[in-house]
Structures are given as structure tokens and as C-alpha cells.
Design an enzyme around this catalytic site. Structure first.
Site, PDB file in Angstrom:
ATOM      1  CG  HIS A  94      45.703-106.824 -54.143  1.00 57.28           C
ATOM      2  ND1 HIS A  94      44.799-105.837 -54.375  1.00 57.28           N
ATOM      3  CD2 HIS A  94      45.430-107.063 -52.772  1.00 57.28           C
ATOM      4  CE1 HIS A  94      44.385-105.497 -53.325  1.00 57.28           C
ATOM      5  NE2 HIS A  94      44.649-106.212 -52.376  1.00 57.28           N
ATOM      6  CG  HIS A  96      46.300-102.377 -49.702  1.00 53.70           C
ATOM      7  ND1 HIS A  96      45.211-102.168 -48.769  1.00 53.70           N
ATOM      8  CD2 HIS A  96      46.079-103.703 -50.060  1.00 53.70           C
ATOM      9  CE1 HIS A  96      44.437-103.197 -48.854  1.00 53.70           C
ATOM     10  NE2 HIS A  96      44.967-104.097 -49.325  1.00 53.70           N
ATOM     11  CG  ASP A 119      54.132 -92.985 -72.718  1.00 53.77           C
ATOM     12  OD1 ASP A 119      53.887 -92.606 -73.843  1.00 53.77           O
ATOM     13  OD2 ASP A 119      55.083 -92.205 -72.084  1.00 53.77           O
ATOM     14  CG  HIS A 168      40.278-103.697 -51.417  1.00 54.31           C
ATOM     15  ND1 HIS A 168      39.883-105.382 -51.343  1.00 54.31           N
ATOM     16  CD2 HIS A 168      41.759-104.150 -51.301  1.00 54.31           C
ATOM     17  CE1 HIS A 168      40.788-106.196 -51.015  1.00 54.31           C
ATOM     18  NE2 HIS A 168      41.748-105.524 -50.867  1.00 54.31           N
ATOM     19  CE1 TYR A 227      60.199 -94.813 -74.602  1.00 54.18           C
ATOM     20  CE2 TYR A 227      60.236 -97.401 -74.201  1.00 54.18           C
ATOM     21  CZ  TYR A 227      60.595 -95.694 -73.733  1.00 54.18           C
ATOM     22  OH  TYR A 227      60.968 -95.630 -72.585  1.00 54.18           O
TER      23      TYR A 227
END
Lengths: 234, 234, 234, 234
Positions: A94, A96, A119, A168, A227
Site C-alpha cells: 500500500h 500514496h 503488459d 485514498h 517474454y
């Protein structure tokens, strides 16, 4: 206990800072050991440059502390809700980070404007609905997790490994804490390019067709992915 | 074999990261030896900071591997198509650098808004048409190269050394791998300044007249170039 | 005298540069000792990388120099006016950091667009009214402070620790010089994300409801704060 | 000869790169010795990290080489025209720094949106008119200088130390090569903040009144300047 997982979670938390995904204490990483059913997460408010193994907390999926002196991240209950519902998730990040957070502040999903996005993310990166006054008033962080899970009704968290929590910021996951960190780096870059593109495409339509989206996603993550080197999927 | 070329291609790939043109594995550089008819290209999915000579693959223009253990970059067939059609190209760079990619995502050519652009690119930097479902379905990367070549119908790849692949990102070339890298650095900076200028010019018209465009391009690259020290054209 | 306070003020001034809040000499930090009633502030026009303890000036709240050879910052009288009126302030930071200054140049308060903002600032971050010709003509810097104080009529400087001086830039405060510096780092990041969000929210309304604002502010700074480790409020 | 001036010009050229005003070879600095009537300028196309004293050229104001092996910067004749006409100029910087160049590409003067601008530039920073086809065809660089001088009809180059050459980029000057460099750093930052402010001010009017502009300019550069330590004006 869980020394290897702790080491990885510690490393991933420090990378939040060095990869410019979080300043100050604006982000947290956790990892999950499915055999033991235990989560390792950053302690609340600890700065990345002084963080050591002792600043990590070990808990079960019910939120009971098993080891550690620190209060876990205030976002713990959001992490737990994700682990309980998205069965293959082994790490959660998480942050910001600037552009992902701006999309969350706009309350908008990130449209797929290019192959860089395709991708890694198979479609638009969703944004949650507004959280209600009641959901804020009691068990706010757990309810944040519930709203994330609700957003994935009809969406597969194994091919869409990120969500924007409205007003958020982003939660991102993966096969491990470091894989989740990798996906968070990708998200921030994709979010920036989408932000700059958005509103400036002649005709205002996202340009990536479904065929191009699938082609790019599948050449990295599909059954016949080609890939990377053999044995890798990324 | 091709030790000098390999060394240059290796260096140019590492510069993708240090010049901020690519994060993670989001770019690849190749070089071409016209006498031997061989191409050296980055291995697929290899990170720049751990890349060594052994992560490069040598192939002929038909895509047959001559040397190397690594799978070549997934974009190999696009590189090969460019080398087969643009006869003076000796190095190619593909990136997802932010602003060049944003123009590709907008599906627009970069207008010539200033002399910084004119110093290197003689006119608008073109963007390819949309690739079709059929072109995606079979030989996607080769068809990407074909669409690039089609875009240069009426354009000289010796004076326009870059193209934006729609919804994808830039391909840039030059007299060598390092020259292509240099041009990719220029492209990203020109793309950023054009992005910021675009839509904010009173009257909405690009401001560089044809005379100013030619003057600047020619003082660096024309027959009577006078930029730089004797013996150099750049 | 005041060795510890001087050391902190010196460190905070140097952080202006390393935290990218000020280039050249575009910012100043002061600290206040309430027992002695003395302020320590940066000398005017001194560059951060050569700054030492001797470049600090000690003054009382009336602006009388108690110690130091340097002319104090030209913004001294604005700092003093803040200390005289906002009783719990122990450190003040003034910068021309890019995005906070852009909001000041737009003459607008920063709306609360997300929880990053709500984590630190309990509501919109205010912008002062235009300063009058008369206020510029005599005691300009002191009047700048008076206009700041006037702006806080009905606002609590203990929960809103920043202000934008119209056409000028931000003043930020805190429990100490380093706390003010911390808040200035937060302000610049919040200002950037708000700038990018502003005008692009569907419906044009700030999205953070009062409940979410209070929840986030209070979990860090409220009576029952649970962010961070015990004994900390931040 | 002119060892001290050469050293300063060399340092200022290297600072173009470290202060992020120029990548590659996109900028040049010169210095002027009024007693000897000689100019020291960067050699054309020389990169900053390898530049040494030997890459500088010494010329008189007529453009005759007095010392040095290198071809001087292609922009030499623009520098000379400025020195011949603006009598107090002792150093000139030309760059393609991003935001100053974007204003030049927009073909617009930079409005004074804040005190950061007013601290250094007494009014809007002007942009030249379009250069004509005839002026491009012969003596282009000298004519660029003539158009700059024409732009200052009614403007004092001692209080407005920068100009934007339309579609090209900024020229900035000062009391010395390093002072010009300092002003170029200021210009780029002021240009960025003005770019972000422009078009977003409610009512669309620049907010800085003439009184505030003069107050800030004069407290740094006026007869009764009080910014900085005694004996300094900056």
C-alpha cells in the site's frame, strides 16, 4: 520464525523509499505464508531508513499478534481482508505514490491507454466506490478491505493485481512481497502515463483494443508466454 | 565474435537505465554489423544492472540465432524489419520512455514546436497507424516493423530517425547503437517539451517555420554543417 | 546559549535543500524557546551548504537581536508575528516549494482531495487575502504576518499548521523546527497531488467527506490516535 | 591569458549540467572582460563532463579569434551582439532548459505571478518576435542577437536579465558568468511555477500588483536593499 519472509518484507518496505513510492512513512508492505497461515507486516509509523527486523509484526489471519513488539500498520485489517479473500496473494503493498493516488483522488479507474499497461494489467485498473459514513464509523480499515473485495465482483485478482481505494491510494499485490513491490512500481509509471494521456486523445477514446490488450498481457503472463528466459513468466 | 559491437550494445542497454529511458526491463537496444550481416540484441527480460555480454544474442537478418544462450528480446522481429528496410541503420533503441510513450498513446505525431526538435529531427516525428486484429494475431512483432516501414512511405529514415508505434512506444535509430541511444535521449526531451507546449500556443499552430526547421537541422547535419568541431557532424 | 535549539534550526535549514523544498536561498526556518522567549532564525541570504551555527541570529519576540552577527532573514517579522499570536508554535518554515507556491500564485486554498491531506491537515489549507498597497508600503513583512493571523480567524492553528501567502508562498509550523520541516514536506506533496487532481474530478467536487477527513486526522492526531508506536502522536 | 575568467566560464559551463539546465551539449556560457574587450566562450559541441580550459575560445567583440583551438559555440554571434549592446553585461548563459524553452515555444512572455519572480525580474520576462525568413537566411545567429536587442526597446537589461528567443530558448545574463548561471537557475524555476499557474488563476489575471513587484525586487536589488548580509546585493 519466518526469517526468510521477514527478510523479504523488510527489503520490500525499504524499497518503497528507494523506488520513490513512499516518502516519510507513507506506505507499508506485508507478506503471507500460506502454510503457517501467518502474515508479516511493517510496524506503524516506522521510517524506512531505520527499519529493522524487530519493527515487523507477525499475525494470524484473524489479526492476533504471534510475534513482535510493534503495533502493526494501521492498514493491517485491509491487508488481512485481502489475504482472506484473494487466495493466491502472497504479498501486498500500500502506498500514496503520486499518480496512482491522483487517480484515486479523481475517483476513476485507470483506462488502458497503452501496451505498457497491458503488459501487466489485463484491463482497466479499478477504483472502489465511496465508503459510507457507517463503514468509516466502525472497523474502518476492515471495511476498506471489504469494499476492495466488493470491487472485484466479476474481476479476477490473479490477472488484475491492483486497486485504487477512492480518495485514498493504491493497494497492489503479487506472488510475493517483492513481486507486489514490482507491480506497485509498474502501477505508478502506468498511472503517470495514463494521467498525461487522459483527456488529450483525439476523440477521447482509449486506444488499446481488446486484441492488443490480450496479446501483450498473454505474451508475458499467458499459457504460451514467450517474454523473458525459460522458467520465468516475468 | 563481434566483440566490439557486443560491448557497445551492452553499454547502450545499460545506459537505458542510467539515462532514465527505461525502468525494470522496459527497453532494448540492438546493433547491426553490415559486413557480417549480423544483429546483436538484448536478451528478453534481463535487468540492466546485472546484464553482461552473455545476455546478448547474435542473429542474422532472418532471425536465425548464430550465438548466445538467451532468448532474444520479444521485440526482435521489429528490429529486424527495420534493419532489412532502412539500409543505413546501424543501431536501434526501443523504450517506453514517459513522454514519447504518451504521444504514442495519444496516437499523434510530435509537431515541431522549437529548434531543439529541429536540431535533430527534420519535421514532425511520425506515429504509426493502428495495427489491425489480423496483424496482431500472427507475427505481431514483425507486423509492427512492417507498419513502421509503411509509415515511412515518403519519409527518409536518414533524416527522421524515430517513430512512435501507436499505443506502444518509440523506436529510435542511428549510425550505431550509442548514436541511437543519443537520439532516444533527445526524443524524450523533445517529446516532453512538445507535450507541455501543445494546446497552449495562442492560435494553436506550431510555430517553427520551414526555414527555421531547415536552418537548425542543416547547421548540425547538412552538407555545410558548422556545429561542433571539425570532422564531426554532431 | 540555546545550543540545542540552534543545532535543530541549523539542521532544519539544511534539510530545506536536501528535501528539495528550497533551491539557492529560497527558504528559512526558525525555532522558538518559550521559556526564554527567544527565537533562533537563519541569516538572510546565506546558502544552505555553507551554513553554520554562526549564521543564525537569536532575537526576542520584539525583534531585538540578542546574539549573532548576521542580519536575520528578511522574513523575520512574519515569523515573529506568528509566534506572538499562535501560542503553541515552536518552529516555522517558509519556502517557495513548487506546488505550494503555485497554489499561492493561483490565490486559492488547497481543497482536501484525499486521505494523504486529511492525515495531516484538518480541512482546506487556507490562502491569505491580497495584501494592500498600504500594507506593502510600511512594515511589509510584519503585515504579512498580520494577514496570516487574520486568515486564521475561526481556524485553529493547532490543527491547521500551514498557510499560503497569496502570490508568495507557504508558511508552515509545528511543535519544533524539525516538526515544521516535516509538515512542509507533507504540504508540498499534498499540494502536488491536489494540483494534479483539481479540475479533473468528474463533477468538480472534492471527494473527501467530513467523516473521512476526521477519521484520518484523528487516527494520527486525535485523543484516541492509534497511528504509530505508543507515546508517539505521529 | 584571462586565466581567472576562463576558470569561471569553465565552471559555469559545467554547472549547466549539474544544475540540470542542459543535457548533452544543449547550452553554452560566455564571460566578458571589459578592460581587454575580450569574450571567453565554450567550444561548439563539447560535452560538459570532459570540458577543460582548452575547449574555450577567446575572441574580441568583432568575433576575431584571439586564442583557442576549438570552433566557438555556434551561438557566438548572439552572445557578441548582446555584449555590444547591453553595456553592463559580463556573462551570458544560453540553454534549452525545459520550462523556459516551453514558454519560448508558446511564443509568450512569462507573466509575473509571484514574488519568486519579482525577487529577480522586474516585470514580465519578454519573448522575441518571430525571426523572418531573410534574417534566417543570412547571419542567422547575429540576427537572433539583433532581435533580442530590438525586444529591449524600452526595457532596461540591467533589471530584466533574461529573454526568451521565440521557438528557441532563453538567453540570460548577469554581472559575471556565474551570476548569469544563477539567474538561469532562477529563470527555469520561475518559468515552471508560472507555467503551472498560467490558465488556472480564477479570473485569469496575473495576481502580482506593481507595488508588490517593486517591493520584492527592490528589497534585493534596489538602492535600499536589505536582503542578504552587508556588502551584498544578492
Amino acid at each position: 520464525m519466518l526469517e526468510q519472509l521477514k527478510e523479504e518484507v523488510l527489503k520490500a518496505n525499504k524499497l518503497l523509499s528507494s523506488e520513490h513510492l513512499a516518502i516519510l512513512t507513507w506506505g507499508n508492505v506485508s507478506g503471507f505464508d500460506p502454510e503457517k497461515g501467518l502474515v508479516v507486516i511493517k510496524g506503524s509509523g516506522v521510517e524506512y531508513n531505520i527499519m529493522e527486523s524487530q519493527h515487523l509484526t507477525v499475525l494470524d489471519l484473524g489479526g492476533n499478534v504471534v510475534e513482535g513488539e510493534c503495533n502493526p500498520s494501521t492498514d493491517l485489517d485491509t491487508h488481512l481482508e485481502i489475504y482472506r479473500n484473494f487466495k493466491n496473494v502472497r504479498g501486498i503493498v500500500h502506498t500514496h505514490s503520486t499518480y496512482a493516488t491522483v487517480w484515486a483522488q479523481m475517483g476513476r479507474a485507470i483506462p488502458c491507454y497503452g501496451t505498457t499497461h497491458a503488459d501487466y494489467f489485463k484491463g482497466d485498473i479499478p477504483c472502489t466506490r465511496k465508503i459510507t459514513k457507517e463503514e468509516i464509523g466502525r472497523d474502518y480499515e476492515k471495511n476498506t478491505g471489504k469494499v476492495i473485495v466488493e470491487t472485484f465482483c466479476g474481476l479476477d485478482p490473479d490477472v488484475m493485481r491492483a486497486v485504487l481505494v477512492r480518495c485514498h491510494g493504491p493497494f497492489v499485490w503479487g506472488n510475493s512481497a517483492l513481486d507486489a513491490l514490482h507491480n506497485a512500481v509498474v502501477l505508478e509509471n502506468v498511472a503517470k502515463m495514463a494521467f498525461l494521456t487522459d483527456g488529450r486523445v483525439p476523440g477521447q477514446e482509449p486506444l488499446v483494443d481488446d486484441e492488443l490488450l490480450k496479446k501483450h498481457y498473454n505474451r508475458k503472463f499467458g499459457a504460451d508466454a514467450y517474454y523473458g528466459q525459460s522458467g520465468e513468466t516475468k
